[in-house]
Design a protein around this motif. Structure first.
Motif, mmCIF file in Angstrom:
data_model
loop_
_atom_site.group_PDB
_atom_site.id
_atom_site.type_symbol
_atom_site.label_atom_id
_atom_site.label_comp_id
_atom_site.label_asym_id
_atom_site.label_seq_id
_atom_site.Cartn_x
_atom_site.Cartn_y
_atom_site.Cartn_z
ATOM 1 N N PHE A 164 -47.510 -23.807 -51.865
ATOM 2 C CA PHE A 164 -46.503 -24.074 -52.239
ATOM 3 C C PHE A 164 -45.602 -24.707 -52.070
ATOM 4 O O PHE A 164 -45.595 -25.054 -50.389
ATOM 5 C CB PHE A 164 -45.745 -22.627 -52.524
ATOM 6 N N GLY A 165 -44.976 -25.519 -52.162
ATOM 7 C CA GLY A 165 -44.239 -27.263 -51.120
ATOM 8 C C GLY A 165 -43.159 -26.953 -51.859
ATOM 9 O O GLY A 165 -42.999 -27.351 -52.887
ATOM 10 N N ASP A 166 -41.782 -26.536 -51.150
ATOM 11 C CA ASP A 166 -40.708 -26.897 -51.435
ATOM 12 C C ASP A 166 -40.023 -28.003 -50.552
ATOM 13 O O ASP A 166 -40.421 -28.169 -49.289
ATOM 14 C CB ASP A 166 -40.122 -25.941 -50.725
ATOM 15 N N THR A 167 -38.626 -28.783 -51.054
ATOM 16 C CA THR A 167 -37.873 -29.398 -50.008
ATOM 17 C C THR A 167 -36.748 -29.537 -51.043
ATOM 18 O O THR A 167 -36.454 -29.323 -52.221
ATOM 19 C CB THR A 167 -39.022 -31.004 -50.068
ATOM 20 N N SER A 168 -35.997 -29.698 -50.241
ATOM 21 C CA SER A 168 -34.047 -29.952 -50.977
ATOM 22 C C SER A 168 -33.387 -31.635 -50.262
ATOM 23 O O SER A 168 -32.826 -32.048 -50.759
ATOM 24 C CB SER A 168 -33.181 -28.865 -50.516
ATOM 25 N N ASN A 169 -34.680 -31.863 -50.023
ATOM 26 C CA ASN A 169 -34.548 -33.817 -49.390
ATOM 27 C C ASN A 169 -34.625 -34.982 -50.388
ATOM 28 O O ASN A 169 -36.151 -34.599 -51.118
ATOM 29 C CB ASN A 169 -35.122 -34.324 -48.362
ATOM 30 N N ALA A 170 -33.942 -35.871 -51.360
ATOM 31 C CA ALA A 170 -34.797 -36.525 -52.535
ATOM 32 C C ALA A 170 -35.641 -37.288 -52.250
ATOM 33 O O ALA A 170 -35.560 -38.448 -52.691
ATOM 34 C CB ALA A 170 -33.440 -36.923 -53.091
ATOM 35 N N ALA A 171 -35.362 -37.484 -50.425
ATOM 36 C CA ALA A 171 -36.470 -38.730 -50.031
ATOM 37 C C ALA A 171 -37.752 -38.420 -49.843
ATOM 38 O O ALA A 171 -38.342 -39.238 -49.640
ATOM 39 C CB ALA A 171 -35.638 -39.869 -49.022
ATOM 40 N N VAL A 172 -37.692 -37.311 -49.495
ATOM 41 C CA VAL A 172 -39.639 -36.656 -49.493
ATOM 42 C C VAL A 172 -40.108 -35.530 -50.345
ATOM 43 O O VAL A 172 -39.010 -35.783 -51.407
ATOM 44 C CB VAL A 172 -39.481 -36.174 -48.039
#
Length: 234
Positions: free
Chosen positions: A113-121
């Motif tokens: 599972f991969g998760d991010t809240s940054n629109a640039a990554v």
């Protein structure tokens, strides 16, 4: 003074040697038992909750394990890196389904599972610096790769896209139809056909002729070899 009539028994030389041999063997057995105990403790190398992670051994835990690195700039290095020669660098497995289904509609959690809240990554990044695949998804009976978005694009491709359900064929001169064998064609498949050369004919219709074949019918006989492309969507 020694009592009268009592003789002191002096052990013979052979008897003294037997006792010495017995003591020597006893010491050897004690040392062997101690060494076996140490070796037995060293062999139990698996780590459990609260223990250090042991390389090359089975590590189990009843809660989440987190590795965090905060001393690096974004994109300059790794918090965790897995590498291997001839096998997987990192493998994630999930053998038990989740107790509740996520809002997207598919039950069970992910192996990785991969998760991010940054629109640039990105949440998960795959890179191949040679001619192989960076990311691959396979499934025996389900979907190999699922792309889903509530408000954005589910799938975006930069560069060429190659599909094994698409191809190019030729209608021979003097013929008015051709049977294409190769792609999987379901009973509800949409068959798209486009002529790729100047010719006197047009596509009339295309229909399924088998599980891996379909026919393309033109409105007349071709005066010259006519190339066409197809795309089968099941």
């Amino acid at each position: 003074m020694r009592g009268r009539g009592r003789k002191e028994q002096v052990p013979e030389a052979g008897e003294r040697m037997d006792r010495r041999e017995l003591l020597r063997k006893g010491a050897a057995l004690a040392a062997g038992a101690a060494a076996a105990g140490i070796a037995g403790q060293a062999g139990v190398a698996s780590a459990a909750t609260g223990d250090d992670v042991v390389a090359g051994e089975q590590n189990t835990a009843t809660s989440e394990t987190t590795i965090e690195r905060s001393d690096i700039a974004i994109g300059s290095s790794f918090g965790y890196r897995g590498a291997a020669s001839g096998s997987w660098g990192v493998q994630g497995l999930n053998n038990a389904p989740a107790t509740g289904a996520p809002a997207s509609g598919y039950a069970g959690d992910a192996g990785v599972f991969g998760d991010t809240s940054n629109a640039a990554v990105v949440g998960v990044l795959g890179r191949n610096q040679s001619t192989g695949s960076a990311v691959k998804g396979t499934s025996d009976d389900g979907v190999g790769v699922l792309a889903e978005s509530a408000n954005g694009s589910a799938l975006r491709v930069y560069g060429r896209a190659v599909f094994d359900q698409a191809g190019r064929r030729v209608l021979p001169r003097g013929q008015r139809y051709v049977n294409v064998v190769g792609p999987a064609v379901s009973t509800r498949a949409a068959i798209l056909v486009t002529i790729n050369s100047n010719t006197n004919v047009t596509v009339r219709h295309a229909f399924r002729t088998g599980a891996n074949s379909f026919a393309v019918v033109f409105n007349g006989r071709a005066r010259r070899d006519t190339a066409f492309s197809y795309f089968v969507i099941n």
